[in-house]
Design an enzyme around this catalytic site. Structure first.
Site, PDB file in Angstrom:
ATOM      1  N   TYR A  11       0.847  -1.198   0.000  1.00  0.00           N
ATOM      2  CA  TYR A  11       0.000   0.000   0.000  1.00  0.00           C
ATOM      3  C   TYR A  11       0.879   1.243   0.000  1.00  0.00           C
ATOM      4  O   TYR A  11       1.919   1.275   0.673  1.00  0.00           O
ATOM      5  CB  TYR A  11      -0.870   0.049   1.250  1.00  0.00           C
ATOM      6  CG  TYR A  11      -2.047  -0.892   1.249  1.00  0.00           C
ATOM      7  CD1 TYR A  11      -3.304  -0.479   0.835  1.00  0.00           C
ATOM      8  CD2 TYR A  11      -1.900  -2.207   1.698  1.00  0.00           C
ATOM      9  CE1 TYR A  11      -4.388  -1.338   0.858  1.00  0.00           C
ATOM     10  CE2 TYR A  11      -2.979  -3.077   1.726  1.00  0.00           C
ATOM     11  CZ  TYR A  11      -4.220  -2.634   1.309  1.00  0.00           C
ATOM     12  OH  TYR A  11      -5.293  -3.498   1.332  1.00  0.00           O
ATOM     13  N   TYR A  31      -0.494  -9.983   0.999  1.00  0.00           N
ATOM     14  CA  TYR A  31       0.563  -9.417   1.840  1.00  0.00           C
ATOM     15  C   TYR A  31       0.451  -9.965   3.254  1.00  0.00           C
ATOM     16  O   TYR A  31      -0.630 -10.322   3.711  1.00  0.00           O
ATOM     17  CB  TYR A  31       0.527  -7.886   1.840  1.00  0.00           C
ATOM     18  CG  TYR A  31      -0.753  -7.284   2.361  1.00  0.00           C
ATOM     19  CD1 TYR A  31      -0.930  -7.038   3.710  1.00  0.00           C
ATOM     20  CD2 TYR A  31      -1.778  -6.956   1.482  1.00  0.00           C
ATOM     21  CE1 TYR A  31      -2.113  -6.480   4.178  1.00  0.00           C
ATOM     22  CE2 TYR A  31      -2.960  -6.400   1.945  1.00  0.00           C
ATOM     23  CZ  TYR A  31      -3.120  -6.168   3.293  1.00  0.00           C
ATOM     24  OH  TYR A  31      -4.286  -5.635   3.753  1.00  0.00           O
ATOM     25  N   ARG A  59      -2.934 -11.760   4.215  1.00  0.00           N
ATOM     26  CA  ARG A  59      -4.226 -11.347   3.660  1.00  0.00           C
ATOM     27  C   ARG A  59      -4.299 -11.804   2.206  1.00  0.00           C
ATOM     28  O   ARG A  59      -3.379 -11.554   1.428  1.00  0.00           O
ATOM     29  CB  ARG A  59      -4.380  -9.820   3.671  1.00  0.00           C
ATOM     30  CG  ARG A  59      -4.456  -9.113   4.997  1.00  0.00           C
ATOM     31  CD  ARG A  59      -5.672  -9.344   5.873  1.00  0.00           C
ATOM     32  NE  ARG A  59      -6.902  -9.795   5.300  1.00  0.00           N
ATOM     33  CZ  ARG A  59      -7.918  -9.026   4.880  1.00  0.00           C
ATOM     34  NH1 ARG A  59      -7.837  -7.730   4.942  1.00  0.00           N
ATOM     35  NH2 ARG A  59      -9.032  -9.562   4.415  1.00  0.00           N
ATOM     36  N   HIS A 111      -7.372  -8.612  -2.090  1.00  0.00           N
ATOM     37  CA  HIS A 111      -8.714  -8.068  -1.839  1.00  0.00           C
ATOM     38  C   HIS A 111      -8.740  -6.596  -2.196  1.00  0.00           C
ATOM     39  O   HIS A 111      -7.697  -5.921  -2.198  1.00  0.00           O
ATOM     40  CB  HIS A 111      -9.119  -8.263  -0.374  1.00  0.00           C
ATOM     41  CG  HIS A 111      -8.222  -7.528   0.594  1.00  0.00           C
ATOM     42  ND1 HIS A 111      -7.024  -8.053   1.029  1.00  0.00           N
ATOM     43  CD2 HIS A 111      -8.328  -6.297   1.163  1.00  0.00           C
ATOM     44  CE1 HIS A 111      -6.447  -7.186   1.845  1.00  0.00           C
ATOM     45  NE2 HIS A 111      -7.209  -6.105   1.939  1.00  0.00           N
ATOM     46  N   HIS A 163     -10.787  -3.095  -1.089  1.00  0.00           N
ATOM     47  CA  HIS A 163     -11.706  -2.481  -0.124  1.00  0.00           C
ATOM     48  C   HIS A 163     -12.720  -1.609  -0.863  1.00  0.00           C
ATOM     49  O   HIS A 163     -12.338  -0.849  -1.761  1.00  0.00           O
ATOM     50  CB  HIS A 163     -10.940  -1.572   0.842  1.00  0.00           C
ATOM     51  CG  HIS A 163      -9.944  -2.271   1.709  1.00  0.00           C
ATOM     52  ND1 HIS A 163     -10.232  -2.702   2.987  1.00  0.00           N
ATOM     53  CD2 HIS A 163      -8.659  -2.621   1.490  1.00  0.00           C
ATOM     54  CE1 HIS A 163      -9.164  -3.272   3.520  1.00  0.00           C
ATOM     55  NE2 HIS A 163      -8.195  -3.243   2.635  1.00  0.00           N
TER      56      HIS A 163
END
Lengths: 186, 234
Positions: free
Chosen positions: B100, B139, B149, B152, B154
């Site tokens: 991110y 990640y 995780r 995905h 959000h």
């Protein structure tokens, strides 16, 4: 035909970049009413700050009108400079601060009124769902007859009343633990 | 009259979840207060379509971002299956390396100069939204015992009411990490959980260019009145 709502998932720690925010609801001071700050801290079970939580507020304007088609009443006029929504991410100390105005009373059922209040929601990493609550204002006569505040156990009601400070109000959100903020069912 | 019933059993994660360890620090210990639904809850912020540029639905900087190009598209409806036009949908995600662009993400994985990782769209007259993006990488969650995780995206969605506001995550079909994920698995009902998995749908992709994934969203509330023509004001 009825279909089930999509499941909620956590905000996670990384909401922010590229998505705009506004913590000033007054359009830079143009909104009608008494301008105030509404600020506080979001804390966890250890009273430690929760950073990067998303705090959202929704409220009526100073005349008690929501900027929404389901609220139309000439006695409570809209304010073109106030739409009643704000959001902000908490800082490293768990702090948030909005610039807004004190809302007017809004209708309930029949001739009953709700005390001035701000709807507040918190999303955070570590929460799978949104936490929804309300901030009320100290010294408002209508607090004693507010139908939503009345649903809160009497001993916990003071936790939903913001504290007056110079220039505005403080509303701390204790997600869990001592003096835990009451949250409403979603 | 707009109606808001409680969520059907099992379709939402529990407030506290043994699977998602962090809820023990943050989620309230007291039960929710049951209070009447009032004007304050059936209203909510509305977002004018003019305030959101079409370009904001392209997260790839015009196809320059690294990774598997994909389209995420779907329809937003209420519990009566009525389409909801004029709904703001925000998306944010990791890049193809599972990184991110955020100061809290301290992992040593590369950033992509052409990928910021956030975008938004407003649903059209049929309640449809569409993002062009890249498939995010998996990640690891720090200090979690090597919990990864799954890929995905959000999504943050504003309906017409404060009560219908919601945030969710879109998962990808067939990923073995899904069933190991504490957050995905926090939804008790099998069918409700599977609805968080996008559907491979080449018809929403771009021919010989980008994969297509469908993801429909149902917001809380029945008997909603589309508000696009009325009072969508900032």
């Amino acid at each position: 035909m009825s279909i089930a709502p999509t499941a909620s998932q956590t905000l996670g720690p990384f909401f922010n970049y590229a998505l705009p925010f506004s913590a000033d609801l007054t359009g830079g001071g143009k909104a009608e009413g008494r301008a105030i700050f509404l600020r506080g801290r979001v804390t966890d079970v250890n009273a430690a700050p929760v950073r990067d939580a998303l705090v959202e507020i929704w409220q009526a304007n100073a005349a008690g009108a929501y900027a929404h088609p389901l609220d139309r009443d000439e006695a409570r006029p809209r304010d073109p400079h106030f739409n009643g929504f704000g959001r902000v991410l908490t800082d490293a100390e768990g702090g948030f601060s909005f610039t807004t105005v004190v809302p007017g009373p809004v209708p309930f059922e029949g001739n009953r009124w709700q005390a001035p209040h701000v709807s507040v929601a918190v999303f955070s990493a570590g929460l799978l769902r949104r936490m929804r609550t309300r901030a009320y204002f100290p010294g408002e006569e209508l607090n004693a007859d507010d139908p939503v505040l009345a649903a809160v156990p009497a001993g916990r009601r003071p936790l939903l009343v913001a504290q007056a400070e110079d220039g505005g109000f403080r509303f701390d959100i204790r997600l869990r633990g001592e003096n835990e903020t009451p949250f409403f069912g979603d | 009259m707009v109606e808001y019933a409680s969520y059907p059993e099992g379709t939402q994660p529990g407030v506290n979840s043994e699977r998602y360890f962090r809820t023990s620090q943050l989620a309230p210990s007291q039960p929710f207060v049951e209070a009447p639904v009032t004007l304050s809850e059936i209203t909510g912020p509305l977002f004018p379509r003019e305030g959101v540029s079409q370009d904001e639905a392209d997260l790839t900087a015009g196809g320059k971002a690294l990774g598997q190009l994909m389209v995420l598209a779907g329809q937003v409806r209420d519990e009566d299956a009525r389409p909801l036009p004029g709904v703001l949908v925000e998306a944010w995600q990791a890049n193809a390396s599972g990184k991110y662009r955020h100061p809290v993400d301290g992992r040593d994985a590369p950033l992509d100069p052409h990928f910021v990782g956030g975008g938004r769209a407003v649903t059209d007259s049929e309640g449809r939204y569409r993002f062009v993006t890249i498939k995010p990488g998996a990640y690891p969650v720090p200090n979690s015992g090597n919990w990864w995780r799954p890929p995905h995206i959000h999504l943050s969605i504003y309906g017409y009411a404060f009560l219908s506001r919601m945030i969710t995550q879109v998962y990808f079909p067939g990923d073995p990490l899904n069933e190991l994920d504490s957050i995905f698995m926090s939804v008790p009902d099998d069918a409700a959980r599977e609805r968080l998995v996008a559907v491979t749908d080449t018809s929403v992709g771009l021919h010989e260019h980008a994969l297509g994934y469908g993801f429909d969203i149902v917001l809380r509330g029945r008997n909603q009145t589309p508000m696009e023509d009325e009072g969508l004001q900032a």
